[in-house]
Design a protein around this motif. Structure first.
Motif, PDB file in Angstrom:
ATOM      1  N   ASN A  60       0.853  -1.195   0.000  1.00 46.39           N
ATOM      2  CA  ASN A  60       0.000   0.000   0.000  1.00 46.39           C
ATOM      3  C   ASN A  60       0.891   1.248   0.000  1.00 46.39           C
ATOM      4  O   ASN A  60       2.123   1.138   0.098  1.00 46.39           O
ATOM      5  CB  ASN A  60      -0.931  -0.007   1.224  1.00 46.39           C
ATOM      6  N   GLY A  61       0.254   2.412  -0.057  1.00 50.73           N
ATOM      7  CA  GLY A  61       1.006   3.662  -0.131  1.00 50.73           C
ATOM      8  C   GLY A  61       1.736   3.999   1.162  1.00 50.73           C
ATOM      9  O   GLY A  61       2.838   4.546   1.136  1.00 50.73           O
ATOM     10  N   LEU A  62       1.102   3.677   2.292  1.00 51.34           N
ATOM     11  CA  LEU A  62       1.742   3.952   3.587  1.00 51.34           C
ATOM     12  C   LEU A  62       3.053   3.169   3.685  1.00 51.34           C
ATOM     13  O   LEU A  62       4.096   3.718   4.039  1.00 51.34           O
ATOM     14  CB  LEU A  62       0.790   3.547   4.720  1.00 51.34           C
ATOM     15  N   THR A  86      -3.120  16.409   4.309  1.00 53.08           N
ATOM     16  CA  THR A  86      -2.863  15.193   3.532  1.00 53.08           C
ATOM     17  C   THR A  86      -3.591  14.038   4.193  1.00 53.08           C
ATOM     18  O   THR A  86      -4.145  14.192   5.296  1.00 53.08           O
ATOM     19  CB  THR A  86      -1.339  14.906   3.476  1.00 53.08           C
ATOM     20  N   ALA A  89      -1.860   8.876   6.340  1.00 52.96           N
ATOM     21  CA  ALA A  89      -0.845   7.863   5.993  1.00 52.96           C
ATOM     22  C   ALA A  89       0.522   8.499   5.703  1.00 52.96           C
ATOM     23  O   ALA A  89       1.554   7.882   5.980  1.00 52.96           O
ATOM     24  CB  ALA A  89      -1.304   7.053   4.788  1.00 52.96           C
ATOM     25  N   THR A  90       0.546   9.706   5.152  1.00 54.27           N
ATOM     26  CA  THR A  90       1.812  10.379   4.863  1.00 54.27           C
ATOM     27  C   THR A  90       2.643  10.489   6.141  1.00 54.27           C
ATOM     28  O   THR A  90       3.834  10.177   6.171  1.00 54.27           O
ATOM     29  CB  THR A  90       1.555  11.800   4.312  1.00 54.27           C
ATOM     30  N   ASP A 158       5.216  12.093  -2.176  1.00 54.75           N
ATOM     31  CA  ASP A 158       4.024  11.278  -1.969  1.00 54.75           C
ATOM     32  C   ASP A 158       3.156  11.481  -3.213  1.00 54.75           C
ATOM     33  O   ASP A 158       2.552  12.544  -3.400  1.00 54.75           O
ATOM     34  CB  ASP A 158       3.296  11.721  -0.696  1.00 54.75           C
ATOM     35  N   ALA A 160       0.541   9.572  -4.194  1.00 54.09           N
ATOM     36  CA  ALA A 160      -0.682   8.778  -4.104  1.00 54.09           C
ATOM     37  C   ALA A 160      -1.858   9.406  -4.851  1.00 54.09           C
ATOM     38  O   ALA A 160      -2.825   8.723  -5.173  1.00 54.09           O
ATOM     39  CB  ALA A 160      -1.051   8.572  -2.633  1.00 54.09           C
ATOM     40  N   GLN A 161      -1.769  10.737  -5.128  1.00 56.45           N
ATOM     41  CA  GLN A 161      -2.872  11.416  -5.815  1.00 56.45           C
ATOM     42  C   GLN A 161      -2.445  11.960  -7.175  1.00 56.45           C
ATOM     43  O   GLN A 161      -3.192  12.724  -7.787  1.00 56.45           O
ATOM     44  CB  GLN A 161      -3.403  12.560  -4.929  1.00 56.45           C
ATOM     45  N   SER A 182       0.238   4.977  -4.250  1.00 59.34           N
ATOM     46  CA  SER A 182      -0.820   4.112  -3.750  1.00 59.34           C
ATOM     47  C   SER A 182      -1.732   3.772  -4.915  1.00 59.34           C
ATOM     48  O   SER A 182      -1.983   4.619  -5.783  1.00 59.34           O
ATOM     49  CB  SER A 182      -1.634   4.832  -2.671  1.00 59.34           C
ATOM     50  N   LYS A 187      -7.985   5.744  -6.037  1.00 62.80           N
ATOM     51  CA  LYS A 187      -6.931   6.582  -6.649  1.00 62.80           C
ATOM     52  C   LYS A 187      -7.112   6.619  -8.177  1.00 62.80           C
ATOM     53  O   LYS A 187      -7.864   5.843  -8.734  1.00 62.80           O
ATOM     54  CB  LYS A 187      -5.555   6.035  -6.299  1.00 62.80           C
TER      55      LYS A 187
HETATM   56  C1  PLP Z   1      -4.164   7.376  -0.239  1.00 56.58           C
HETATM   57  C2  PLP Z   1      -3.030   8.161   0.224  1.00 56.58           C
HETATM   58  C3  PLP Z   1      -1.987   7.588   0.959  1.00 56.58           C
HETATM   59  C4  PLP Z   1      -2.032   6.202   1.516  1.00 56.58           C
HETATM   60  O1  PLP Z   1      -2.148   5.174   0.606  1.00 56.58           O
HETATM   61  P1  PLP Z   1      -2.665   3.756   1.109  1.00 56.58           P
HETATM   62  O2  PLP Z   1      -2.450   2.881  -0.086  1.00 56.58           O
HETATM   63  O3  PLP Z   1      -4.100   3.895   1.487  1.00 56.58           O
HETATM   64  O4  PLP Z   1      -1.815   3.345   2.261  1.00 56.58           O
HETATM   65  C5  PLP Z   1      -0.892   8.374   1.279  1.00 56.58           C
HETATM   66  N1  PLP Z   1      -0.835   9.668   0.915  1.00 56.58           N
HETATM   67  C6  PLP Z   1      -1.826  10.258   0.221  1.00 56.58           C
HETATM   68  C7  PLP Z   1      -1.671  11.698  -0.172  1.00 56.58           C
HETATM   69  C8  PLP Z   1      -2.971   9.533  -0.136  1.00 56.58           C
HETATM   70  O5  PLP Z   1      -3.950  10.143  -0.817  1.00 56.58           O
END
Ligand code: PLP
Length: 368
Positions: A60-62, A86, A89-90, A158, A160-161, A182, A187
């Protein structure tokens, strides 16, 4: 029950395509269901898409943030400056690596981290700046790069977005020591469960990350580090390989929707965020507006059948486990203000023009 004209924020109704089903069947039939060909194919394709030699698929992203920071040797005693506006998780990723998050304020016009605020947060213990390309926006990457270089700090992204976002011809994740992605279902590129990756051009970082995601294994049953179990799942990788072909057209549609919103929203009580510096620099993971009367606007839209969300209603420094984190010495007023005013409109690729126009009409008829 929603009325017939309702505009839902998320809609996964048509997510189970024949291609997705074929991808799952392909994995089940392959006999290789952990770290198999789908994972390596996705890693290679994603790295290439980012213009980088290496991608490491993780859970996952975390985990991508934790594993990336630990692979760089960051941990106890090291400070990492990031934003409170944010996904939590960041900040969790920094803490899980054993390092100390320090929170800087944001720019009101974009809700992205403010460089002058980060400058006030630097101490002798600062090792890295973790930039979040919030809502899909990439801005001022050369300035961030130069700032980090001048101060001897690592730049980390980061992403993820911000799948496929470009700044000065470089993809999100290619600016930093590593980029954390992520592929959570909501996403811009989403799996059917949790999935993530980190991308880098640093071979030793890549090797450390590959080992850490798999119990710290060097070779089979030989463990060189205290690792974790965070392998990208083979079924999720197969789904991502399949959906990757659609990402370009999905992003185009997100940009089109954003243009219609920008041209159509006319209400003195509603503020748009700053226009992107170039069309490629924003992939509109979210289309966010601001209003001093946000809660009443949200209810008004809901009554008109338009579902909205808030990203994010409580900034990280206002969450119980993070009250004691260090912040910009002058405080985080713009983050607090943004959390009170921001509102995310529906912006998914399968939104029809009719739905977009219904959202615009509802916003424009709101009495501030
Ligand atoms: C979704 C997200 C994460 C975490 O990703 P996961 O896969 O849910 O752990 C981290 N940072 C940002 C900015 C996110 O939008």
């Amino acid at each position: 029950m929603r009325s017939k004209e309702a505009v839902p924020f998320a809609d996964f109704g048509n997510a189970a395509t024949a291609e997705d089903e074929a991808a799952v069947r392909r994995v089940l039939a392959s006999g290789r269901i952990v770290l198999g060909e789908e994972v390596s194919h996705f890693e290679n394709t994603w790295a290439e898409r980012c213009g980088l030699p290496f991608a490491v698929g993780v859970g996952n992203g975390l985990d991508a943030i934790e594993i990336g920071l630990r692979s760089l040797g960051l941990g106890p005693g090291d400070e990492v400056i990031t934003t409170p506006m944010t996904a939590v998780a960041t900040v969790l990723g920094i803490m899980r690596a054993g390092a100390t998050p320090v929170l800087a304020d944001v720019e009101p016009s974009t809700a992205l981290m403010s460089l002058p605020s980060v400058a006030r947060c630097v101490t002798p213990r600062t090792r890295a700046v973790l930039l979040v390309h919030l809502y899909g926006q990439m801005r001022d990457l050369s300035a961030w790069s130069a700032f980090c270089e001048d101060h001897g700090l690592l730049l980390i992204e980061d992403c993820a977005q911000s799948h496929d976002a470009l700044s000065d011809g470089k993809v999100a994740g290619a600016w930093g020591a590593f980029g954390a992605y992520s592929f959570y279902p909501t996403k811009n590129l989403g799996a059917v469960g949790d999935a993530g990756a980190l991308v880098t051009n640093d071979l030793s970082l890549c090797e450390a990350a590959r080992s850490l995601r798999n119990y710290g294994q060097k070779t089979r049953y030989v463990h060189g580090r205290v690792g974790l179990n965070s392998r990208l799942d083979e079924v999720q990788a197969a789904i991502l390989n399949t959906r990757l072909g659609k990402l370009t057209s999905w992003t185009q549609r997100r940009r089109q929707i954003a243009e219609i919103y920008r041209a159509g929203i006319r209400n003195d009580g509603v503020e748009l965020l700053a226009s992107p510096v170039s069309p490629e620099s924003h992939v509109y993971h979210l289309f966010v507006i601001r209003s001093v009367d946000r809660d009443r606007l949200q209810q008004y839209l809901l009554d008109a059948g338009v579902e909205t969300l808030i990203h994010y209603p409580i900034p990280v420094h206002r969450q119980t486990p993070f009250h004691t984190l260090s912040t910009d010495p002058v405080g985080l007023p713009s983050s607090d203000e943004h959390a009170e005013r921001c509102l995310s409109l529906p912006c998914r690729p399968n939104l029809s023009d009719t739905e977009v126009n219904r959202v615009i009409e509802a916003i424009n008829s709101f009495q501030p």
